[in-house]
Each structure stands twice: as C-alpha cells, then as structure tokens.
Design a protein around this motif. Structure first.
Motif, PDB file in Angstrom:
ATOM      1  N   LEU A   1       1.093  -0.885   0.172  1.00  0.00           N
ATOM      2  CA  LEU A   1      -0.157   0.163   0.195  1.00  0.00           C
ATOM      3  C   LEU A   1       0.597   1.148  -0.015  1.00  0.00           C
ATOM      4  CD1 LEU A   1      -2.676   1.519   0.201  1.00  0.00           C
ATOM      5  CD2 LEU A   1      -2.405   0.661   2.940  1.00  0.00           C
ATOM      6  N   ALA A   2       1.766   1.309   1.054  1.00  0.00           N
ATOM      7  CA  ALA A   2       3.294   2.393   1.190  1.00  0.00           C
ATOM      8  C   ALA A   2       3.756   2.411  -0.265  1.00  0.00           C
ATOM      9  CB  ALA A   2       3.537   2.303   2.489  1.00  0.00           C
ATOM     10  N   MET A   3       4.077   1.559  -1.307  1.00  0.00           N
ATOM     11  CA  MET A   3       4.849   1.740  -2.325  1.00  0.00           C
ATOM     12  C   MET A   3       3.974   2.645  -3.412  1.00  0.00           C
ATOM     13  SD  MET A   3       7.152   1.024  -4.422  1.00  0.00           S
ATOM     14  CE  MET A   3       8.456  -0.123  -3.055  1.00  0.00           C
ATOM     15  N   VAL A   4       2.503   1.853  -3.487  1.00  0.00           N
ATOM     16  CA  VAL A   4       1.406   1.596  -4.351  1.00  0.00           C
ATOM     17  C   VAL A   4       1.529   4.006  -4.442  1.00  0.00           C
ATOM     18  CG1 VAL A   4      -0.682   1.854  -5.778  1.00  0.00           C
ATOM     19  CG2 VAL A   4       0.501  -0.112  -4.836  1.00  0.00           C
ATOM     20  N   LYS A   5       1.325   3.772  -3.333  1.00  0.00           N
ATOM     21  CA  LYS A   5       1.114   5.111  -3.111  1.00  0.00           C
ATOM     22  C   LYS A   5       2.136   6.311  -3.199  1.00  0.00           C
ATOM     23  CE  LYS A   5      -1.558   7.028   0.278  1.00  0.00           C
ATOM     24  NZ  LYS A   5      -3.036   7.310  -0.565  1.00  0.00           N
ATOM     25  N   LEU A   6       3.183   6.005  -2.989  1.00  0.00           N
ATOM     26  CA  LEU A   6       4.183   6.521  -3.079  1.00  0.00           C
ATOM     27  C   LEU A   6       4.472   6.694  -4.687  1.00  0.00           C
ATOM     28  CD1 LEU A   6       6.640   8.192  -2.022  1.00  0.00           C
ATOM     29  CD2 LEU A   6       7.639   5.635  -2.126  1.00  0.00           C
ATOM     30  N   LEU A   7       5.015   5.954  -5.434  1.00  0.00           N
ATOM     31  CA  LEU A   7       4.776   5.717  -7.245  1.00  0.00           C
ATOM     32  C   LEU A   7       3.679   6.837  -7.489  1.00  0.00           C
ATOM     33  CD1 LEU A   7       5.770   2.228  -7.468  1.00  0.00           C
ATOM     34  CD2 LEU A   7       7.293   3.749  -7.152  1.00  0.00           C
ATOM     35  N   ALA A   8       2.297   6.300  -7.108  1.00  0.00           N
ATOM     36  CA  ALA A   8       0.829   6.643  -7.612  1.00  0.00           C
ATOM     37  C   ALA A   8       1.756   8.643  -7.729  1.00  0.00           C
ATOM     38  CB  ALA A   8      -0.116   6.980  -7.155  1.00  0.00           C
ATOM     39  N   THR A   9       2.613   9.206  -6.398  1.00  0.00           N
ATOM     40  CA  THR A   9       2.727  10.782  -6.478  1.00  0.00           C
ATOM     41  C   THR A   9       3.823  11.233  -7.689  1.00  0.00           C
ATOM     42  OG1 THR A   9       4.790  10.323  -5.139  1.00  0.00           O
ATOM     43  CG2 THR A   9       2.780  10.051  -3.753  1.00  0.00           C
ATOM     44  N   LEU A  10       4.699  10.374  -8.719  1.00  0.00           N
ATOM     45  CA  LEU A  10       5.330  11.030  -9.367  1.00  0.00           C
ATOM     46  C   LEU A  10       4.329  11.322 -10.292  1.00  0.00           C
ATOM     47  CD1 LEU A  10       7.499   7.563  -9.186  1.00  0.00           C
ATOM     48  CD2 LEU A  10       8.108   9.823  -8.150  1.00  0.00           C
ATOM     49  N   HIS A  11       3.407  11.108 -11.002  1.00  0.00           N
ATOM     50  CA  HIS A  11       2.908  11.406 -12.126  1.00  0.00           C
ATOM     51  C   HIS A  11       1.265  12.166 -11.606  1.00  0.00           C
ATOM     52  CE1 HIS A  11       5.198   8.377 -13.118  1.00  0.00           C
ATOM     53  NE2 HIS A  11       4.878   8.873 -14.178  1.00  0.00           N
ATOM     54  N   ASP A  12       0.994  13.229 -11.988  1.00  0.00           N
ATOM     55  CA  ASP A  12       0.030  14.166 -12.489  1.00  0.00           C
ATOM     56  C   ASP A  12      -1.339  13.362 -12.870  1.00  0.00           C
ATOM     57  OD1 ASP A  12       0.749  16.340 -11.412  1.00  0.00           O
ATOM     58  OD2 ASP A  12       1.039  17.375 -13.368  1.00  0.00           O
ATOM     59  N   ASP A  13      -2.524  13.639 -13.207  1.00  0.00           N
ATOM     60  CA  ASP A  13      -3.815  12.385 -13.204  1.00  0.00           C
ATOM     61  C   ASP A  13      -3.930  12.658 -14.942  1.00  0.00           C
ATOM     62  OD1 ASP A  13      -5.028  12.338 -11.095  1.00  0.00           O
ATOM     63  OD2 ASP A  13      -6.719  14.031 -11.048  1.00  0.00           O
ATOM     64  N   ASP A  14      -2.736  13.596 -15.743  1.00  0.00           N
ATOM     65  CA  ASP A  14      -2.638  12.981 -17.288  1.00  0.00           C
ATOM     66  C   ASP A  14      -1.474  12.237 -17.139  1.00  0.00           C
ATOM     67  OD1 ASP A  14      -0.843  15.468 -16.775  1.00  0.00           O
ATOM     68  OD2 ASP A  14      -1.401  16.283 -17.420  1.00  0.00           O
ATOM     69  N   GLY A  15      -0.981  11.564 -16.579  1.00  0.00           N
ATOM     70  CA  GLY A  15       0.442  11.094 -16.671  1.00  0.00           C
ATOM     71  C   GLY A  15       1.545  12.081 -16.576  1.00  0.00           C
ATOM     72  N   SER A  16       1.527  13.245 -16.834  1.00  0.00           N
ATOM     73  CA  SER A  16       3.125  14.156 -16.769  1.00  0.00           C
ATOM     74  C   SER A  16       3.859  13.752 -15.060  1.00  0.00           C
ATOM     75  CB  SER A  16       2.486  15.922 -17.205  1.00  0.00           C
ATOM     76  OG  SER A  16       1.731  15.741 -17.981  1.00  0.00           O
ATOM     77  N   VAL A  17       4.980  13.548 -15.551  1.00  0.00           N
ATOM     78  CA  VAL A  17       5.548  14.197 -14.193  1.00  0.00           C
ATOM     79  C   VAL A  17       5.985  14.594 -13.836  1.00  0.00           C
ATOM     80  CG1 VAL A  17       8.189  14.078 -13.644  1.00  0.00           C
ATOM     81  CG2 VAL A  17       7.157  12.700 -15.756  1.00  0.00           C
ATOM     82  N   ALA A  18       5.158  14.018 -11.972  1.00  0.00           N
ATOM     83  CA  ALA A  18       4.849  15.482 -11.182  1.00  0.00           C
ATOM     84  C   ALA A  18       5.815  14.839 -10.213  1.00  0.00           C
ATOM     85  CB  ALA A  18       3.233  14.373 -10.648  1.00  0.00           C
ATOM     86  N   VAL A  19       7.043  15.815 -10.626  1.00  0.00           N
ATOM     87  CA  VAL A  19       8.896  15.892  -9.431  1.00  0.00           C
ATOM     88  C   VAL A  19       9.004  17.459 -10.103  1.00  0.00           C
ATOM     89  CG1 VAL A  19      10.684  14.862  -9.066  1.00  0.00           C
ATOM     90  CG2 VAL A  19       9.045  13.351  -9.412  1.00  0.00           C
ATOM     91  N   GLU A  20       8.914  18.298  -9.187  1.00  0.00           N
ATOM     92  CA  GLU A  20      10.012  19.436  -8.676  1.00  0.00           C
ATOM     93  C   GLU A  20      10.804  19.381  -9.079  1.00  0.00           C
ATOM     94  OE1 GLU A  20       9.547  24.007  -6.038  1.00  0.00           O
ATOM     95  OE2 GLU A  20       8.515  21.712  -5.992  1.00  0.00           O
ATOM     96  N   GLY A  21      11.449  19.682 -10.111  1.00  0.00           N
ATOM     97  CA  GLY A  21      12.689  19.947 -10.662  1.00  0.00           C
ATOM     98  C   GLY A  21      13.502  19.329 -11.799  1.00  0.00           C
ATOM     99  N   LEU A  22      12.520  18.222 -11.754  1.00  0.00           N
ATOM    100  CA  LEU A  22      12.796  17.719 -13.669  1.00  0.00           C
ATOM    101  C   LEU A  22      12.315  17.957 -14.296  1.00  0.00           C
ATOM    102  CD1 LEU A  22      11.654  13.996 -12.938  1.00  0.00           C
ATOM    103  CD2 LEU A  22      14.160  14.639 -12.632  1.00  0.00           C
ATOM    104  N   THR A  23      13.266  18.387 -15.470  1.00  0.00           N
ATOM    105  CA  THR A  23      13.164  20.241 -16.414  1.00  0.00           C
ATOM    106  C   THR A  23      12.692  19.467 -17.552  1.00  0.00           C
ATOM    107  OG1 THR A  23      15.952  19.683 -17.161  1.00  0.00           O
ATOM    108  CG2 THR A  23      14.673  20.965 -15.075  1.00  0.00           C
ATOM    109  N   SER A  24      12.634  20.230 -18.660  1.00  0.00           N
ATOM    110  CA  SER A  24      12.181  20.107 -19.988  1.00  0.00           C
ATOM    111  C   SER A  24      12.477  20.745 -20.647  1.00  0.00           C
ATOM    112  CB  SER A  24      10.513  20.260 -20.738  1.00  0.00           C
ATOM    113  OG  SER A  24      10.126  18.739 -19.960  1.00  0.00           O
ATOM    114  N   ARG A  25      13.422  20.418 -22.020  1.00  0.00           N
ATOM    115  CA  ARG A  25      13.659  21.609 -23.036  1.00  0.00           C
ATOM    116  C   ARG A  25      13.116  21.796 -24.125  1.00  0.00           C
ATOM    117  NH1 ARG A  25      18.735  22.429 -23.820  1.00  0.00           N
ATOM    118  NH2 ARG A  25      19.968  23.240 -25.965  1.00  0.00           N
TER     119      ARG A  25
END
Length: 482
Positions: A260-284
């Motif tokens: 349960l803890a792993m599933v909830k933690l992994l789910a925080t890595l993406h927004d609802d549309d599947g975009s990466v939700a980690v602050e500090g990871l950049t795009s070019r």
C-alpha cells in the motif's frame, strides 16, 4: 524483402560538386559489393545472435566472452587491422568488466581516423513464452530477422564489419583512412568499465570522427541521424512498514502494509494526465517534425481506448521531457500470494532526463520528492543508483554533413534529424576524453524493432541501407584530408 535490390546509388543533390565519372563508378561498385555481400552479412549476424551474450550479473559471463571472441575473429578476417584484441577493464568498484573488442589501423597520407562503436552484449530475453520464436534462435519472417540482439546491437556490429568489407572491395586493403573498431561488451549493463577503458586506451581510441551505431531510423524507408538523447537515472526503491509479515485479516485496516505504501508513493510521481509531477525535473523547448497520435498508437502498440499521457507535442514529450517508469517490482506473485501484509516491497525505477539537465541534479530532485511524499511514515531506502548524461550533437561539423549526404544517397530519401527518448550514457565519456572528435549517432533500428522487448527484430532492408550508408561515408572520408 520489399527493399530494392538495385545497386545503383542515386545522385546526391546536396553535395558541393557533382561526382566525377570515376567517383560515380566507385560508388556504384560499392553499392554492388554491399548488395552481393548481404547474404553473408546476414549469416554472420545470425551466428552472433545465437550466442546468448547477456551481460547482466545474474547471467553466465562465459557467453559474453564467447561473443567477444567471435566478434574479434570476424574483424581479424577482414585483414585490414594491425591488431585485433579482446580486452577488459576494471569498473569503479574494482571488478573486471565484460570483454570488449578493440582493433586499429593508423591513417596514412593525412586522412582522418574514424572510430566505429557498437556493442555485442544483449538484454535478457525474458520469458521464452512471450516470443513467437526462441530469442536466441534467429528466425526470418517476412522482411525481418527476429532474435535477441538481432538489432540491438549485433546488427550494429555487423554493419561496421560489412561496411569495412565493402570499402576494402572498392579501395583495396591498403586504403589510407584510419580505422578504430571498439565493440563493447556491457552496454546493456550500464557500461560500468567504459570510462576506465577509455582512459587506459586513449591513444589507440583517438579519432577525428566517432560513429556510434546504436540508434534507430525514422521509419523503414527514411534514415535519421540522432542529434539528441535523454539522460537517465535508475535506482532500486525499497519501502518497509513492518518487521515481519502479519495476517491481513487480523491487522488489515489498521496496519499499513508495504505494498500500500509503495503504490501510494509511486502514484505521486505523475499527475492525473500522466505528466511527471516531480519538482526539479526539467524539459527542454524544441521544435519537432510532425508526428501524429495515430503514428504513436501504431508504433507503440497502444491498445484501443488507451490514451497517451502527458501534454504538448508528442515528440517533445519523447525527446525533450522527463519520464518515469517503474520497470520491475519485487513482491509476492499472484500464484504465491498469501493473506498477509507485506513487510517490504522493492521497485526498480527508471527516470529519463531531458537534454540540458545534469543527471545528478535529476536524482536529487526525485530523491527529495520520494522522501517528502512517503506515506504513513514508511521507511524508504534508495540504492543501486546508476546515472547517465543526456547528449546534444553539434550539427555544424563536416562529419554531420558527410553522414547526411551518405544517408541521402544510400536510402534515396532526405534524412531526418531526430531526437531519441532513450539514453546512451557513455557518450558523455566520449565527449570528456575526446572533446575535439565529431560524434555521429546512427543505427539499424526502426520504430518496429522492439529493442529490449520480446520479438525484437531487424528489418533487413534497413540493415542493407545502413551498411551502404556507412560504407559510402567511409569511402568518401578515405578521399578527405583530415
């Protein structure tokens, strides 16, 4: 094979001067040599594919050693190298890496030196049941050769070999071009001894142009030159909540289990549309060719009703933005599941890093995210971390123009300058050791190759055109002063 067997190369409108009659005759002879030698090139490739040279630690290293010896024998057979050696270097931890093949012949009369890179190790095959034919029994179906490593990257090895053979057929064995061949044995396991190998053999490996044959093409009819690669960060994430497994009926509902803890933690890595939700990871920001959702669906195998993830142009998401994928989980299997709360769960996480961001910065960002989003006070451990830098090609050099000219002539199509969502981390080491060298990232793959997946395959028409491209480029470089 749907690909044309006509050996005549189309003329190149972008060349600065029209080829002389003698040049045209030589280039036609080169194309004919590639065509006539194609069956033996395919036979050499199938022999290599039969060797299960998986470089991962859990697999028998004797197969990788056998593969290296087979590759060395093939290049010795060309008769053009002063020496062909099988060599190993140490990893950062002091262990010996997997065997690589190194061959060299010096340049003469002011000609440039070209380093040809590929790798002879392969990914694990996975479950044989997921393959339509056994992974290490190369099988031709239609226009494609199926097998683990048939494309990634044993076809890269043989494309170098076949191009050298064609060059020798036309220019003779005493040509002036300098050649170095470096066939690595652990690219699929993180190139862990690569940096040491470069430092130990710097003088032998030094070259004006480096050709990395480990990428793909736009489609089976259109060549591409890879001009950008994402970096990578991979690690093992372990989440623990209990000292031991407890009965799910007795304690479920009050005690958080590790799953349960792993599933909830992994789910925080993406927004609802599947975009990466980690602050500090950049795009070019980049401009990309046209690429439709329909093409994505076809090439990626998206099931009906499944929607793409993320926002913005599709190729910008694939080439110039971050992505996070959970590539494996250590957990009780469905067949062995018992009614218990799991105390510890581990996952393998793969992060692709956009060009322009340092992988160390990306790792710090995702580590901070995971630790700040851990639910229920679970214990988190992150280890087995690997990083690789992204890469942007300088497209202003003469070698890029030469490569595109050769592609245009060998394929009869305008080449595409393309990014790739995957990573080739060792290129950063090449740039570090050989900052003046021009690096060309080419390859024999296409969107349906399925590298790393079951039913990996090589399109034989692409294979022939990739050989013809490299042979033509080497022939022309043999006439060039460095």
């Amino acid at each position: 094979m749907t690909d044309s067997t006509d050996s005549q190369l189309p003329q190149n409108p972008a060349r600065q001067a029209a080829p002389t009659p003698a040049e045209s005759e030589r280039e036609a002879a080169l194309a004919e040599s590639v065509q006539l030698s194609l069956p033996s090139s395919i036979a050499d490739l199938t022999d290599l594919v039969r060797i299960p040279s998986v470089s991962w630690a859990a697999f028998d290293p004797a197969h990788v050693a056998a593969s290296a010896e087979a590759v060395a024998a093939l290049f010795r057979g060309t008769g053009v190298f002063d020496e062909v050696e099988v060599l190993r270097s140490a990893t950062e931890s002091g262990e010996l890496g997997q065997p690589a093949v190194l061959a060299r012949r010096p340049a003469k009369n002011g000609r440039p030196t070209v380093l040809l890179y590929a790798h002879h190790d392969v990914q694990p095959p996975g479950d044989d049941g997921d393959w339509e034919s056994l992974p290490f029994e190369p099988t031709v179906r239609g226009d494609r050769l199926y097998g683990r490593g048939a494309a990634d990257d044993k076809a890269g090895v043989i494309s170098h070999l076949a191009a050298i053979r064609a060059l020798t057929d036309v220019a003779g064995p005493d040509f002036d071009l300098g050649l170095v061949v470096f066939i690595e044995g652990e690219e699929e396991f993180g190139s862990r001894s690569f940096a040491t190998f470069l430092d130990e053999h710097r003088d032998v490996l030094a070259a004006d142009v480096i050709v990395v044959a480990d990428s793909d093409n736009w489609d089976v009819d259109t060549p591409s030159l890879t001009i950008s690669l994402r970096g990578n960060v991979t690690f093992r994430l372990t989440v623990s909540t209990l000292a031991y497994a407890s009965h799910s009926g007795m304690f479920g509902g009050a005690v958080p289990d590790a799953m349960l803890a792993m599933v909830k933690l992994l789910a925080t890595l993406h927004d609802d549309d599947g975009s990466v939700a980690v602050e500090g990871l950049t795009s070019r920001p980049i401009e990309t060719p046209d690429y439709t959702e329909q093409t994505l669906r076809h090439e990626a195998g998206l099931l009906d009703g499944v929607e793409p993830i993320g926002t913005g142009p599709i190729l910008a998401r694939l080439w110039a933005g971050p992505s996070i994928t959970v590539t494996g989980i250590d957990a009780p299997s469905v067949a062995n599941a018992s009614n218990t709360l799991s105390p510890t769960i581990s996952a393998r996480v793969s992060v692709r890093v956009a060009p322009g961001q340092e992988p160390g910065d990306a790792y710090e960002a995702i580590e901070a995210h995971l630790r700040s989003h851990t639910p229920f006070g679970a214990h988190v451990e992150i280890d087995d971390v690997d990083t690789g830098s992204p890469f942007l090609v300088d497209t202003t050099g003469w070698a890029v123009a030469a490569a595109k000219d050769a592609m245009r002539d060998a394929w009869g199509r305008e080449p595409v300058e393309a990014g790739v969502g995957g990573s080739i981390p060792f290129i950063a080491d090449l740039v570090r050791v050989f900052p003046e060298a021009q690096i060309l990232v080419t390859g024999v793959e296409d969107p349906h190759t399925r590298a790393h997946s079951p039913n990996e395959s090589l399109h034989l028409g692409v294979f022939k055109r990739a050989i013809a491209t490299e042979a033509l480029m080497l022939l022309r470089m043999n006439d060039r002063n460095s």
